[in-house]
Scaffold this active site. Sequence first.
Site, short mmCIF file in Angstrom:
data_model
loop_
_atom_site.label_atom_id
_atom_site.label_comp_id
_atom_site.label_asym_id
_atom_site.label_seq_id
_atom_site.Cartn_x
_atom_site.Cartn_y
_atom_site.Cartn_z
N LYS A 164 17.93 48.96 70.13
CA LYS A 164 18.71 49.50 71.14
C LYS A 164 18.43 49.14 71.84
CE LYS A 164 21.90 52.38 68.21
NZ LYS A 164 22.50 52.44 67.97
N LYS B 198 20.61 46.17 58.96
CA LYS B 198 21.59 47.18 58.28
C LYS B 198 22.90 46.67 59.11
CE LYS B 198 22.10 51.18 61.28
NZ LYS B 198 22.73 51.89 61.66
N LYS C 299 27.92 48.02 63.61
CA LYS C 299 28.83 48.54 64.03
C LYS C 299 28.79 47.59 65.35
CE LYS C 299 30.22 53.79 64.38
NZ LYS C 299 29.07 54.21 64.27
N1 AQP Z 1 24.28 49.65 57.17
C1 AQP Z 1 23.99 51.52 57.32
N2 AQP Z 1 23.81 52.15 55.32
C2 AQP Z 1 23.72 53.35 55.85
N3 AQP Z 1 24.04 54.48 55.98
C3 AQP Z 1 24.27 53.71 57.32
N4 AQP Z 1 24.36 54.69 59.31
C4 AQP Z 1 24.89 53.90 59.91
N5 AQP Z 1 24.67 52.34 59.32
C5 AQP Z 1 24.33 52.80 58.13
C6 AQP Z 1 24.99 56.55 58.76
O1 AQP Z 1 26.42 56.98 59.49
C7 AQP Z 1 25.55 57.85 60.15
C8 AQP Z 1 26.70 57.42 61.48
O2 AQP Z 1 25.67 56.41 62.00
P1 AQP Z 1 26.32 56.38 63.62
O3 AQP Z 1 27.20 55.99 63.72
O4 AQP Z 1 26.01 57.29 64.48
O5 AQP Z 1 25.06 55.62 64.23
P2 AQP Z 1 24.37 54.72 64.07
O6 AQP Z 1 23.43 54.60 62.71
O7 AQP Z 1 23.37 53.75 65.13
O8 AQP Z 1 25.61 52.91 63.17
P3 AQP Z 1 25.44 51.65 63.46
O9 AQP Z 1 27.19 51.24 62.91
O10 AQP Z 1 24.74 50.98 63.46
O11 AQP Z 1 26.94 51.17 64.92
P4 AQP Z 1 25.97 51.06 65.82
O12 AQP Z 1 25.58 49.86 65.77
O13 AQP Z 1 26.64 51.21 66.90
O14 AQP Z 1 24.71 51.80 66.94
C9 AQP Z 1 24.35 57.99 60.35
O15 AQP Z 1 23.66 58.50 58.78
C10 AQP Z 1 23.91 56.92 59.96
O16 AQP Z 1 22.42 57.39 59.13
#
Ligand code: AQP
Length: 347
Positions: free
Chosen positions: A114, A207, A210
């Site tokens: 990040k 992955k 968001k």
């Molecule tokens: N691609 C994924 N596949 C499986 N699980 C996922 N999670 C996130 N992306 C995937 C799981 O969703 C939960 C919440 O995630 P989060 O919103 O706290 O943060 P993150 O993992 O950083 O999700 P994003 O979408 O990638 O957000 P951004 O882009 O803002 O960093 C967690 O249990 C995570 O494992």
Amino acid sequence: MKFKERVFSGMQPTGSLHLGNYLGAMLKWIDLQKTHECIYCVVDLHAITVWQDPGELRNAIRQVTAAYIAAGLDPEKSILFNQSQVSAHAELAWVFNCVARLGWLNRMTQFKEKAGKDRENASVGLYAYPNLMAADILAYRATHVPVGDDQKQHLELARDIAQKFNNDFADSIRAAGYEDGQFFPQPEPVIVGPATRVMSLRDGSRKMSKSEPSDLSRINLTDDDDTIAKKIRKAKTDTEALPSEIEGLAGRAEADNLVGIYAALAGSQKADVLSEFGGRQFSEFKPALADLCVSRLGPIAHEARRLMADPAEIDRVLVDGANRARGIAEPILGEVKDVIGLIRAPS
Ligand code: AQP
């Protein structure tokens, strides 16, 4: 101490939730509600580790809450709230900032990804994020944490922090009546199912996320039926037919991803999907996947939109959840203060 089984997990309100969040974590959250005491949080303090527009953040907190409820989390049964309403998270995180070691945080791959090349310019909050996550979990002495595969390393860190706290304050913990010296449990990750890491629809090596600029890379829980179908139609694939055996997915990241998504949505396994679709082309598989996706996600989007029409009711759910969460976390935080030698304010 024999810890009561308790589930904790959360999602960041950094945009609308997507299929990865749903399949990787939320499906398990919904299941665990049937058997466990569950605490599900909208982790807004994690969201601000990167800059958020205040108006959009407020809206996203409500949207994520609406998505939780629309997907099947029951606010009567489980505790649903936003993190910043329960100050025990931030207070315990500070204690853990003083327990965790710099060397531990330096190994966190998510921070490296990040922060990217501009590490010097990343917020201190982004660096200390895993300590706050440990506090989120341990403020409730949660024993089970259902998450996607990407959170495995942070969970290991939470376990290390729990262990070090128990060791650093062992005498004081025993003096407080914990004969076995176990003040915090070792929280177990719950990472199960065919879609623990859902990949981008545009690039099977990344992955689904968001923050990915291309909206075509993910299916949002707010997408309408036509948008879902279009994104699946445009999903990157290779030109081969689907294999009949799991081994045939090796080296075919995009195919593997779509098969995993189908299996998770259908409540089956990849092998079941391949025994049905093995030998068929993507031109046949994609419409079936799109139909399944629409039938599972369409009603969630619809219900979330209905709930968003009444933000006051969403805020009421969050306040109620925060009151219940505080009822668990504050006594634990009070004991933490005693154990480490702080003098607490009279209650
Ligand atoms: N691609 C994924 N596949 C499986 N699980 C996922 N999670 C996130 N992306 C995937 C799981 O969703 C939960 C919440 O995630 P989060 O919103 O706290 O943060 P993150 O993992 O950083 O999700 P994003 O979408 O990638 O957000 P951004 O882009 O803002 O960093 C967690 O249990 C995570 O494992």
